[in-house]
Design an enzyme around this catalytic site. Structure first.
Site, PDB file in Angstrom:
ATOM      1  CG  PHE A 118      -2.606   0.018   0.770  1.00 18.89           C
ATOM      2  CD1 PHE A 118      -3.007  -1.192   0.275  1.00 18.89           C
ATOM      3  CD2 PHE A 118      -3.141   1.169   1.016  1.00 18.89           C
ATOM      4  CE1 PHE A 118      -4.441  -1.227   0.073  1.00 18.89           C
ATOM      5  CE2 PHE A 118      -4.524   1.173   0.747  1.00 18.89           C
ATOM      6  CZ  PHE A 118      -5.233  -0.177   0.161  1.00 18.89           C
ATOM      7  CD  GLN A 232      -5.851  10.111   2.689  1.00 23.07           C
ATOM      8  OE1 GLN A 232      -6.633   9.198   2.828  1.00 23.07           O
ATOM      9  NE2 GLN A 232      -4.572  10.174   2.842  1.00 23.07           N
ATOM     10  CG  HIS A 234      -8.459   7.341  -2.641  1.00 22.24           C
ATOM     11  ND1 HIS A 234      -7.863   6.983  -3.892  1.00 22.24           N
ATOM     12  CD2 HIS A 234      -8.183   6.478  -1.503  1.00 22.24           C
ATOM     13  CE1 HIS A 234      -7.662   5.677  -3.762  1.00 22.24           C
ATOM     14  NE2 HIS A 234      -7.671   5.264  -2.477  1.00 22.24           N
ATOM     15  CG  LEU A 244     -12.118   3.891  -3.101  1.00 19.19           C
ATOM     16  CD1 LEU A 244     -11.094   5.072  -3.129  1.00 19.19           C
ATOM     17  CD2 LEU A 244     -12.154   3.335  -1.755  1.00 19.19           C
ATOM     18  CD  GLU A 247      -2.830   3.944  -1.272  1.00 21.69           C
ATOM     19  OE1 GLU A 247      -3.504   4.874  -1.008  1.00 21.69           O
ATOM     20  OE2 GLU A 247      -1.938   3.688  -0.553  1.00 21.69           O
ATOM     21  NE  ARG A 281      -4.946   6.243   0.233  1.00 24.41           N
ATOM     22  CZ  ARG A 281      -6.137   5.778   0.818  1.00 24.41           C
ATOM     23  NH1 ARG A 281      -6.909   6.597   1.857  1.00 24.41           N
ATOM     24  NH2 ARG A 281      -6.305   4.678   0.868  1.00 24.41           N
ATOM     25  CG  HIS A 351     -10.719   8.390   0.534  1.00 24.35           C
ATOM     26  ND1 HIS A 351     -11.786   7.699   0.096  1.00 24.35           N
ATOM     27  CD2 HIS A 351     -10.051   7.711   1.193  1.00 24.35           C
ATOM     28  CE1 HIS A 351     -11.475   6.262   0.940  1.00 24.35           C
ATOM     29  NE2 HIS A 351     -10.493   6.341   1.278  1.00 24.35           N
ATOM     30  NE  ARG A 386      -7.418   7.489   6.111  1.00 27.36           N
ATOM     31  CZ  ARG A 386      -7.336   6.503   5.402  1.00 27.36           C
ATOM     32  NH1 ARG A 386      -6.753   5.321   5.589  1.00 27.36           N
ATOM     33  NH2 ARG A 386      -8.324   6.775   4.507  1.00 27.36           N
TER      34      ARG A 386
END
Lengths: 574, 249
Positions: A118, A232, A234, A244, A247, A281, A351, A386
């Protein structure tokens, strides 16, 4: 007279954090009476939409120290290092517990739990259940919660106010959506676990229920919201809907391409180094935004804005179907694209909110008996940015901790004067009654909400600048004023979703106010807060958390120290 | 470009005002890539704020927005407007009491859901320190499909047994119980099988297969129920053999 329901602990929100808190309380002291109040049935909670995975150290080549460092660096040094340390220690235990409760984690051939790569994580530490991790975690938690007999659910009950007397929170006023009646749901501690407020923005991955309710409830009672400027984006949302695309597509090896077919994260310097598509991100979203600004965006017929391409074709059909089946389903259903054969058009999409209700490491707020956990809270795990897959684990680690500490808290806590709380609920009942079907001269709810969405998109996007943020502050204040004139049509008491929408809109307005206020006060660029006119991080002046308090005169801005530890701030480069 | 329009004939019911449900027609402009839910949200936001329906994720995973569209149970956030002609009928899911408009009563389902003990049953809880359980990809595959249910209720609206026999536990809940029975980490099959054998259990299913046909997540509850019937019979027979054999301790 309103009906009164008495419990030991009241939890607001039935997603990952709320359910984990409920189970923790039941396990810590069996027999305690728990109210789980949610505006939807728990399995509808937005945890359900999380796709890619949950982070916890699981492999030989990994360590708690590496997970902690990755998180600190990802946070752009605004995460509290004591919180991060505790988080990485608890993370493997929490995901193991979920495994024991039946979560269908994807497996290696030898039967051990599989992990995937990730963004911003040094090695594979993201546990997954194909690409429906939030769904499986939520359903596992909800189903497991049913074996605990002491959890009384108030499904489809909308909380309009926290009941506070003399600095202590002792319950909630809840609107039963089925009947339209208000209830007093009392307990000696209240845990907020209502998720974030992504619906404040127009283009978001978030579901319709993500309206910042818990944040607004706490804010109105004088509790600070912390680090609200950090939202955030995304990198990969579908055109039009903002749905979405996880990721994990990049964790499994997907590429990002511009209109020229160039893998721009490897050919141009966006600060992500050799991590390329597995950068954090905030950086990837900025890279896509810059590519589009430079004229290398992809157009999608009939859709606003421009896009980049997420290319999974080289992964092959078998890998896509075994590891990313939901991505294929979503792309086909909502973008008319089969990722086996074509690249997916995507662009950055709102996001997640790093900010939230200011809590300490136990989830406790400045108000006696009030706790918060999950996206609603800001325990300062995520700082300014994050890392993907830390938030599902956060719901478990800090949901459990808030639950356990609430149990300790209530041992010495008096129930308070019930009559005073009931009086508060009666006042709420009058307020809601007045609001229902109220005819005024102004616009309807959907129009006021659109104005708010427009203001926040213009002022608090991937890139911000002082002028646009200042404009957002003023615009939100103007929309707040127009809210007072909002006109409603639905006079029915039963399942009045227009009434719910107008109550949610009030929450969104309070959340928006704190975001804009915190943003305009941070004259630097850090993590997800990227200011065009202050392009660098400024530790000498801004290595601090932002606090926004509600006052009758408007939002009040304050600062709070960051807890450092092993790692001193350094340049954040990958 | 001329904007296409469609007429949505929506069932309305407000228990405060109506004796029986009625329909209301809305002719609205539609976009080519809309789902039925987009049309309902357009009506709610632009035309008639009094329309009540449930929705949230709009990505086919929260399970809130099941309704009958032209008489068929559909997840409306996944159901393309382009599949329909000029007139589309939207009604609440069949086989459920209606709370209001397109919102149905779920309490009965929630009780059935809990009745199958949808959690890992073990004689002794494992300690976290013991680490994760080993489970092979094949063992996972034995139940994974049955763990994909989003509780959207389409299968209950489609099931001919549910409409005749209100106590039938029903497709989604039985499939969920079977999901736990199939999980190598679980020891609860004997308890669940008793529930399965009872009235309203798996043997009420007539295998019409309607549930599996309408399932938007390909969970195949009908298949789960058939497997559960077979396993029930085998487990029952095995227990009988053990009993007759006497000492087994």
């Amino acid at each position: 007279m309103v009906d009164v329901f008495r419990h030991d602990v009241v939890i607001v929100g039935g997603g990952g954090a709320g359910l984990r808190a409920a189970i923790a309380i039941s396990e810590a002291q069996p027999g305690l009476s728990i109210a789980l109040v949610s505006k939807v049935y728990p399995m509808r909670s937005h945890t359900v939409s999380a796709e890619g995975g949950a982070a916890a150290v699981a492999r030989e080549d990994d360590s708690l120290e590496m997970h902690a460092y990755d998180t600190v660096k990802g946070s752009d040094f605004l995460g509290d290092q004591d919180v991060i340390q505790y988080f990485v220690e608890q993370a493997p235990k929490e995901l193991t517990r979920l495994e024991h409760w039946g979560c269908p984690w994807s497996r290696n051939e030898d039967g051990t739990v599989s992990t995937r790569a990730f963004g911003g994580m040094t090695t594979k530490r993201t546990w997954f259940a194909t690409d429906k991790v939030g769904f499986h975690m939520l359903h596992t938690l909800f189903q497991t919660s049913m074996k605990f007999g002491d959890i009384d659910r108030y499904d489809e009950h909308f909380v309009t106010k926290l009941l506070v007397d003399d600095g202590d929170c002792r319950g909630v006023a809840a609107l039963d959506m089925r009947t339209g009646e208000m209830k007093a749901v009392l307990g000696r501690a209240v845990i907020l676990a209502t998720g974030g407020g992504g619906k404040v923005w127009p283009f978001t991955t978030n579901g319709n229920i993500k309206t910042g309710d818990g944040m607004a409830l706490a804010y109105r009672e004088g509790v600070a919201l912390k680090d609200m400027e950090f939202v955030q984006y995304h990198p990969t949302g579908l055109p039009g809907t903002g749905i979405l695309i996880t990721e994990a597509t990049r964790g499994e090896g997907g590429y990002l391409l511009n209109s020229e077919g160039e893998r721009f994260l490897t050919t141009r310097d966006y600060g992500v180094g050799t991590k390329a598509e597995l950068g954090p991100r905030d950086m990837i979203s900025r890279a896509i935004t810059q590519e589009i600004a430079a004229g290398r965006g992809v157009k999608v017929p009939g859709k606003i804005g421009q896009y980049s391409h997420l290319d999974l074709r080289h992964l092959g059909e078998e890998k896509i179907d075994s590891r990313l089946p939901f991505v294929r389903e979503l792309s086909r259903t909502y973008a008319n694209v089969d990722p086996v054969h074509e690249p997916i058009p995507i662009r950055p999409v709102l996001h997640y909110m790093m900010g939230g209700v200011d809590t300490d490491i136990d989830g406790a707020t400045e108000l006696g008996g009030l706790y918060a956990a999950g996206e609603t809270a800001c325990v300062s795990l995520n700082g300014a940015n994050r890392l993907g897959s830390n938030s599902l684990t956060e719901c478990l680690v800090f949901g459990a901790r808030a639950g356990e500490h609430a149990v300790q808290y209530i041992q010495g806590a008096a129930a308070g004067d019930e009559a005073r709380f009931v009086a508060q609920v009666e006042a709420e009942a009058s307020r809601v009654e007045e609001l229902r079907g109220r005819r005024r001269g102004g616009e309807k709810v959907s129009k006021v909400r659109e104005s708010l969405n427009d203001a926040m998109e213009a002022g608090t996007g991937v890139y911000r600048e002082q002028a646009s943020m200042a404009k957002a502050v003023a615009a939100v204040a103007a929309v707040k004023a127009s809210y007072e004139e909002v006109s409603l049509d639905d006079t029915s008491k039963v399942f009045n979703t227009e009434l719910i929408a107008v109550l949610e809109l009030a929450n969104m307005l309070d959340v928006a106010e704190t975001v804009a206020t915190a943003a305009v006060n941070r004259k630097e660029s850090r993590g997800a807060h990227a200011c065009s006119d202050f392009p660098t991080r400024n530790d000498s002046e801004y290595l601090h958390h932002s606090l926004v308090h509600h006052t009758p005169e408007g939002p009040r801005f304050d600062k709070k120290d960051v807890t450092l530890g092993v790692w001193e701030p350094e340049e954040r480069k990958y | 470009m001329s904007q296409e329009t469609k007429t949505f004939v929506v069932t309305r019911f407000d228990p405060d005002k109506d004796e029986v449900p009625k329909t209301q027609s809305y002719e609205i402009p539609v976009e080519g890539d809309w789902k039925i839910l987009d049309a309902l949200n357009y009506i709610k936001d632009e035309v008639d704020p009094t329309l009540s329906h449930r929705w949230s994720c709009r990505m086919a995973v929260c399970g809130s927005c099941g309704m009958n569209v032209n008489g068929e149970p559909k997840l409306t956030c996944k159901d393309p407007v382009s599949n329909y002609g000029d007139t589309v009928e939207v009604a609440p899911l069949s086989n459920f009491p209606v709370v209001r408009d397109l919102v149905v009563e779920l309490e009965g389902f929630m009780e059935k859901f809990k009745a199958v003990k949808p959690w890992i049953v073990v004689a002794k809880e494992r300690a976290v320190e013991e680490g994760t359980t080993r489970q092979s990809p094949d063992e996972l595959a034995d139940f994974k499909q049955f763990s994909m249910c989003i509780n959207c209720m389409l299968c209950y609206a489609a099931c001919p047994v549910v409409s005749n026999e209100p106590d039938f536990i029903g497709p989604a809940a039985l499939a969920l119980g079977h999901r736990y029975n199939q999980d190598t980490r679980d020891e609860g099959a004997p308890e669940r099988n008793e529930i399965f054998r009872d009235e309203g259990g798996v043997f009420s299913c007539s295998f019409a297969n309607e549930c599996s046909e309408v399932c938007p997540k390909k969970v195949n509850p009908a298949g789960a129920i058939q497997q559960a019937k077979l396993r029930n019979v085998l487990d029952w027979a095995a227990s009988f053999v053990v009993k007759r054999g006497g000492k087994e301790s």
